[in-house]
Design an enzyme around this catalytic site. Structure first.
Site, PDB file in Angstrom:
ATOM      1  N   GLY A  16       0.822  -1.197   0.000  1.00 50.52           N
ATOM      2  CA  GLY A  16       0.000   0.000   0.000  1.00 50.52           C
ATOM      3  C   GLY A  16       0.855   1.246   0.000  1.00 50.52           C
ATOM      4  N   THR A  55       1.622   3.251   2.477  1.00 46.68           N
ATOM      5  CA  THR A  55       2.493   3.464   3.637  1.00 46.68           C
ATOM      6  C   THR A  55       3.094   2.178   4.195  1.00 46.68           C
ATOM      7  OG1 THR A  55       0.610   3.297   5.155  1.00 46.68           O
ATOM      8  CG2 THR A  55       1.165   5.495   4.329  1.00 46.68           C
ATOM      9  N   VAL A  58       3.266  -5.805   3.131  1.00 53.17           N
ATOM     10  CA  VAL A  58       3.083  -7.042   3.901  1.00 53.17           C
ATOM     11  C   VAL A  58       3.926  -8.139   3.261  1.00 53.17           C
ATOM     12  CG1 VAL A  58       1.451  -8.752   4.759  1.00 53.17           C
ATOM     13  CG2 VAL A  58       0.746  -6.355   4.552  1.00 53.17           C
ATOM     14  N   ASP A 112     -11.709   1.625   5.005  1.00 50.74           N
ATOM     15  CA  ASP A 112     -11.062   1.215   3.752  1.00 50.74           C
ATOM     16  C   ASP A 112     -11.503  -0.202   3.379  1.00 50.74           C
ATOM     17  OD1 ASP A 112      -9.516   1.412   1.494  1.00 50.74           O
ATOM     18  OD2 ASP A 112      -7.621   0.920   2.485  1.00 50.74           O
TER      19      ASP A 112
END
Length: 731
Positions: A22, A24, A27, A139
């Site tokens: 994403g 920021t 994973v 989100d």
């Protein structure tokens, strides 16, 4: 040279093993240093450090607060050993994200019905846990819903990525902007994407809009609101979401500056049944409501989903269409409601519906007052069978053409070839599903023949037994009437009745017409099994796709398509091909073209024509079967009428017998007669006594027959009650 490995106190991960990325954070897949357990590790980049400190720690606080099966489990929050940054360690969801699942060519038109309901149930449960803890996600989208596969192989969908989540009470508002633009509520889209109305605030219900878009995406494989050109056409996107009318669940623009195609229903090609679409569409309409005065509350959303998930699916094979339908009924509703739902999908009036479960009428197994929770459990392979009393035609729906597959370009392009291969896989999966569906329908046609034949033969057997009983009863009444008439003559009884002639009158047509008809049908079908023999003769040269293993062959071809597609995807990742790699690339393109043609031929040349021919023959056979059924019903009605007449005759005979007995008692008193008369009377009395004894024996025989039949009736009722109880306990 820097290492790809990173670690914390208890975990290690590779920076090249990326599960998701994403703005920021990223994973990675990692492992526990102690036991080797695979985990997911979320690391944060330098952009994340630019956020306020309270925002940076908010995700940690939210994850510590939640604990639910449908939310990704937090294992640890540790510091990375190299840069001392915080990392979040979570359970690894090996099934990937829902977005990746929807991106698979198998799900081009959305998830299959059972999987959609699983997503709905798990999304509902996860969101309810968040709201119970006064949290908003902000989100929600398929990319933030993960598929976790348990040790027993079952699937659990889990909410993840709480970077935008925060605590928010009902009635509170926030001003910060989060989310992914395709899933944003129109008000937030206006501020975040169009940069308008900077002071506008938002409440917790913005999550509901995102849920609506997500569920539409899951059901159809596409977003509900699609301007021509996608993200670059932002003004049109905002126009679609804000100008749509209430109840509209999608708006699509297919050409530049073209009109918007508004839809209030889910598309035909999505994998949900008509029955499920009927109850899901209002749910989507309520969630995709931009008007603040009409927007749902979370309580309303939870209540509506509760009602959807509580419904029981009833699988029904519609004989006149040779197709399977599904009815979703509330467990508290009754048989009458089931009939109404069937009418909505088939236009068969309630009085014309005949429902068989295996070889029994559903009405014989389920009383009208019994709730749907007590209905027999059905499956696609074991449905109810729906017949129409007034229509014996079988007309299958028209064949749905597969999308056209264009040949690969003569020029090799790893990008275009991978996309073309993915499209071929999508067509292959559609063809496979149709092969499986037509194979199932073909098998259900054969099951219909088997069950309907047994049902008709069973009815004829019962009718024949009833006929035999009535004929025996008629014979007993005839002997009794003859003895009764002789007794009347000997005793000079003045109110003589012609019982035997009366019995002959009511029995003449029955024994010469009805009984002959019942005997004939019984012999033809219950004894000789003519209906079954006729079907075997008619279908001898026909093939059933399920018997030719067509579904298994289709699955094999689709696996070959997927293997070739993955080969071209790997080629796309390398960007440039060596000469040898290019030759293999060309071979894979040839294999894809040949395989897609094989699977299409399997469907269009083999399976569908077999299903079509089977349905056509079934239509002819069904006309014969319904004719036999109609004759059986007419004869059963005649038998019932005769049974009523015979009962009335028996009652009249009993009354006459009582009157006659009273006459005998009153007119043969020995104290009032002379010796001469007494002598003559004794001779006649002896003769009368002998006749009356014979009459008494016949009367006792009648009582024994009636008693025996009563016991049989009680036994049949007990068996029926036991059968009903058995089905009522199945759920």
């Amino acid at each position: 040279m820097s290492s790809y490995l990173r670690g914390s106190a208890n975990y290690v991960w590779s920076t090249t093993s990326i599960l998701g990325k994403g703005a920021t954070a990223t994973v990675h897949q990692g492992v526990n240093k102690v036991n080797g357990e695979p985990v997911a590790v979320k690391t944060f980049n330098h952009i994340s450090t630019l956020r306020p400190q309270e925002v940076q720690i908010r995700e940690f606080e939210v994850l510590r607060k939640v604990n639910h099966e449908n939310i990704v489990k937090l294992l640890a929050i540790e510091e990375e050993q190299e840069n001392r940054g915080k990392v979040i360690v979570m359970e690894l969801c090996t099934g990937g994200s829902l977005f990746n699942i929807l991106d698979d060519p198998e799900n081009t038109y959305g998830l299959e019905e059972s999987e959609f309901l699983l997503v709905l149930a798990h999304l509902y449960a996860g969101m309810k846990h968040l709201r119970d803890n006064n949290l908003v996600h902000r989100d929600l989208k398929p990319g933030n819903i993960m598929k976790f596969i348990k040790d027993d192989g079952t699937t659990v969908y889990k909410l993840t990525d709480f970077g935008a989540a925060r605590e928010l009470q009902d009635g509170q508002h926030f001003v910060s902007l989060y989310g992914t633009e395709e899933y944003l509520h129109p008000d937030m889209y206006e501020r975040a994407v169009l940069r308008k109305h900077a002071n506008k605030t938002f409440g917790a219900t913005i999550d509901l809009w995102s849920i609506g878009v997500t569920l539409y995406h899951v059901a159809t494989g596409n977003l509900p609101f699609r301007p021509y050109g996608g993200r670059r056409n932002k003004e049109t996107m905002h126009h679609i979401t804000t100008k749509k009318e209430s109840g509209v669940i999608s708006g699509i623009q297919t050409k530049e500056n073209g009109p918007i195609e508004w839809k209030r229903e889910l598309p035909v090609n999505c994998q949900l049944s008509v029955g499920l679409k009927k109850i899901v569409t209002p749910l989507l309409a309520g969630l995709l409501e931009a008007d603040h005065h009409k927007i749902w509350s979370f309580d309303q959303f939870f209540g509506e989903v509760d009602a959807v998930l509580a419904r029981k699916a009833v699988n029904i094979f519609h004989i006149n269409k040779s197709t399977l339908i599904k009815v979703y009924i509330d467990p508290k509703e009754s048989y009458r409601h089931l009939q109404e739902y069937i009418f909505e999908q088939t236009d068969i009036n309630e009085e014309n519906q005949i429902l068989l479960y295996k070889t029994s009428l559903l009405t014989n197994l389920v009383e009208e007052y019994v709730n749907a929770s007590g209905f027999p459990q059905t499956a696609e392979t074991d449905p109810l069978f729906l017949f129409n009393k007034e229509n014996n035609n079988v007309n299958i729906p028209p064949f749905q053409e597969l999308p056209k597959f264009n040949d690969f370009s003569t020029v090799i392009s790893v990008e275009n070839d991978a996309s073309q291969a993915k499209f071929a896989c999508s067509i292959g999966h559609q063809a496979k599903r149709q092969v499986e569906r037509f194979s199932l329908y073909s098998q259900l046609i054969c099951d219909t023949v088997d069950n309907l034949t047994k049902y008709i033969n069973g009815n004829l057997k019962d009718l024949h037994q009833q006929l035999q009983h009535l004929l025996e009863k008629c014979q007993i009444y005839r002997k009794t009437a003859q003895i009764f008439e002789m007794s009347q003559k000997i005793s000079n009884y003045s109110l003589k009745s012609n019982s035997a002639a009366e019995l002959d009158s009511i029995s003449k047509d029955f024994t010469t017409t009805v009984a002959v008809g019942v005997h004939g049908l019984y012999k033809q079908h219950s004894v000789e099994n003519n209906l079954r023999l006729q079907w075997d003769t008619m279908s001898r040269d026909l093939k059933c796709p399920s018997k030719t293993l067509a579904p298994a062959r289709a699955r094999t071809q689709v696996e070959h398509l997927r293997d070739s597609w993955q080969h071209l995807v790997r080629d796309r990742a390398t960007r440039t091909l060596s000469y040898n790699d290019e030759q293999f690339h060309i071979l894979e393109r040839i294999k894809i073209t040949q395989t897609i043609n094989r699977v299409k031929n399997l469907l269009e040349v083999e399976v569908f024509p077999q299903y079509e021919a089977l349905s056509e023959n079934f239509g002819d056979w069904y006309k014969m079967a319904q004719n036999v059924h109609l004759k059986t019903e007419i004869l059963a009605s005649d038998v019932e009428k005769y049974e009523n007449k015979l009962r009335d005759f028996g009652e009249k005979l009993s009354i006459d017998n009582v009157d006659f007995n009273d006459y005998i008692k009153n007119n043969f008193d020995s104290s009032k007669k002379t010796n001469v008369v007494k002598g003559r009377r004794n001779m006649k009395s002896q003769e009368l006594k002998n006749i009356l004894e014979g009459y008494k024996k016949e009367s006792n025989h009648i009582k024994e027959v009636i008693l025996e039949n009563s016991k049989l009736i009680i036994s049949v009722r007990e068996c029926s009650d036991e059968l009903k109880e058995k089905f009522l306990n199945i759920d």
